[in-house]
Design a protein around this motif. Structure first.
Motif, mmCIF file in Angstrom:
data_model
loop_
_atom_site.group_PDB
_atom_site.id
_atom_site.type_symbol
_atom_site.label_atom_id
_atom_site.label_comp_id
_atom_site.label_asym_id
_atom_site.label_seq_id
_atom_site.Cartn_x
_atom_site.Cartn_y
_atom_site.Cartn_z
ATOM 1 N N GLY A 1 82.556 17.094 -22.532
ATOM 2 C CA GLY A 1 81.906 16.059 -21.825
ATOM 3 C C GLY A 1 80.315 16.121 -21.753
ATOM 4 N N GLY A 2 79.739 16.908 -22.682
ATOM 5 C CA GLY A 2 78.282 17.374 -22.425
ATOM 6 C C GLY A 2 77.681 16.451 -23.524
ATOM 7 N N ALA A 3 76.331 17.134 -23.975
ATOM 8 C CA ALA A 3 75.837 16.624 -25.007
ATOM 9 C C ALA A 3 74.940 17.647 -25.865
ATOM 10 C CB ALA A 3 74.695 15.344 -24.505
ATOM 11 N N LEU A 4 74.545 17.461 -27.141
ATOM 12 C CA LEU A 4 73.755 18.637 -27.603
ATOM 13 C C LEU A 4 72.348 18.074 -27.387
ATOM 14 C CD1 LEU A 4 74.024 21.059 -29.253
ATOM 15 C CD2 LEU A 4 73.942 19.755 -31.271
ATOM 16 N N ASP A 5 71.585 18.611 -26.305
ATOM 17 C CA ASP A 5 70.312 18.294 -26.071
ATOM 18 C C ASP A 5 69.403 19.310 -25.445
ATOM 19 O OD1 ASP A 5 71.189 18.819 -23.568
ATOM 20 O OD2 ASP A 5 71.495 16.527 -22.947
ATOM 21 N N GLU A 6 68.491 19.237 -25.005
ATOM 22 C CA GLU A 6 67.531 20.173 -24.541
ATOM 23 C C GLU A 6 68.017 21.091 -23.467
ATOM 24 O OE1 GLU A 6 66.837 16.844 -24.394
ATOM 25 O OE2 GLU A 6 64.953 16.586 -25.956
ATOM 26 N N LEU A 7 69.138 20.569 -22.720
ATOM 27 C CA LEU A 7 69.755 21.530 -21.873
ATOM 28 C C LEU A 7 70.500 22.638 -22.626
ATOM 29 C CD1 LEU A 7 71.346 19.200 -19.249
ATOM 30 C CD2 LEU A 7 69.250 20.628 -18.806
ATOM 31 N N ARG A 8 70.555 22.490 -23.832
ATOM 32 C CA ARG A 8 71.413 23.400 -24.839
ATOM 33 C C ARG A 8 70.263 24.127 -25.607
ATOM 34 N NH1 ARG A 8 77.528 22.503 -25.876
ATOM 35 N NH2 ARG A 8 77.887 20.847 -24.243
ATOM 36 N N GLY A 9 68.986 23.899 -25.414
ATOM 37 C CA GLY A 9 67.998 24.355 -26.242
ATOM 38 C C GLY A 9 67.749 23.714 -27.433
ATOM 39 N N VAL A 10 68.142 22.529 -27.658
ATOM 40 C CA VAL A 10 67.978 21.688 -29.004
ATOM 41 C C VAL A 10 67.250 20.329 -28.636
ATOM 42 C CG1 VAL A 10 69.506 23.088 -30.217
ATOM 43 C CG2 VAL A 10 70.218 21.002 -29.318
ATOM 44 N N ALA A 11 66.592 19.881 -29.598
ATOM 45 C CA ALA A 11 66.166 18.497 -29.481
ATOM 46 C C ALA A 11 67.195 17.472 -30.368
ATOM 47 C CB ALA A 11 64.764 18.362 -30.033
ATOM 48 N N PRO A 12 67.569 16.689 -29.684
ATOM 49 C CA PRO A 12 68.569 15.503 -30.371
ATOM 50 C C PRO A 12 68.003 15.030 -31.920
ATOM 51 C CG PRO A 12 68.502 15.430 -28.171
ATOM 52 C CD PRO A 12 67.323 16.118 -28.325
ATOM 53 N N ILE A 13 66.649 14.761 -31.728
ATOM 54 C CA ILE A 13 65.988 14.306 -33.011
ATOM 55 C C ILE A 13 66.214 15.447 -34.168
ATOM 56 C CG2 ILE A 13 63.634 15.383 -32.753
ATOM 57 C CD1 ILE A 13 64.444 11.848 -33.908
#
Length: 166
Positions: free
Chosen positions: A97-109
């Motif tokens: 239920g999450g996202a691959l984003d800054e909270l995981r240390g990555v930029a979605p771009i």
């Protein structure tokens, strides 16, 4: 098919589709087969094969857009960071239920957890590169790469194929 079932199937695919070696000639042979298969099916795919960030095969078929290479780049980043196929990362994120984003240390771009990129994993070495497509829905992108790798490696896809999306 439930997300958990997909994840287990994707793990089995990764375990089954290992290479003993992978050369420039292998990349060209695999990429050429993939391109012919896509052309025969009239699929609008970009096909990219890399080892250690070095492009060994690239093709953009009719119907692709300038956005497809960006999707390829972002899918490759996912595989090279997590050493899993991009569709498995997608399904694991959906399950959590999450996202691959800054909270995981990555930029979605720069990271796209969507189907279509599979690791080139050499037995006794590890993940050294990627086989990627972009242009059709993500589950179909994944299926195209999976089936192409099965054919190239002489692996029967039936026991480890994903079922219908549910």
């Amino acid at each position: 098919m439930a997300i958990a079932d997909d994840i287990e199937t994707l793990k089995r695919q990764e375990e089954a589709l290992l290479f003993e070696t992978f050369t420039e000639d292998d990349a060209w042979a695999l990429g050429s087969r993939m391109r012919q298969r896509a052309a025969d099916q009239n699929l609008p795919l970009v096909i990219d094969i890399q080892i250690a960030g070095r492009p060994l095969f690239y093709s953009a078929l009719p119907g692709t857009s300038p956005d497809n290479p960006e999707w390829v780049r972002r899918k490759i980043n996912v595989v090279m960071r997590y050493h899993k196929c991009s569709y498995r990362v997608s399904r694991e994120i959906a399950a959590g239920g999450g996202a691959l984003d800054e909270l995981r240390g990555v930029a979605p771009i720069d990271f796209a957890p969507h189907g279509g990129c599979f690791p080139v994993h050499i037995r006794s070495v590890g993940v050294v590169g990627t086989v990627t497509v972009s242009g059709i829905p993500q589950r179909e992108d994944h299926r195209f790469v999976f089936e192409s790798l099965c054919e190239f490696l002489g692996t029967d896809p039936a026991p480890i194929a994903l079922g219908l999306e549910g």
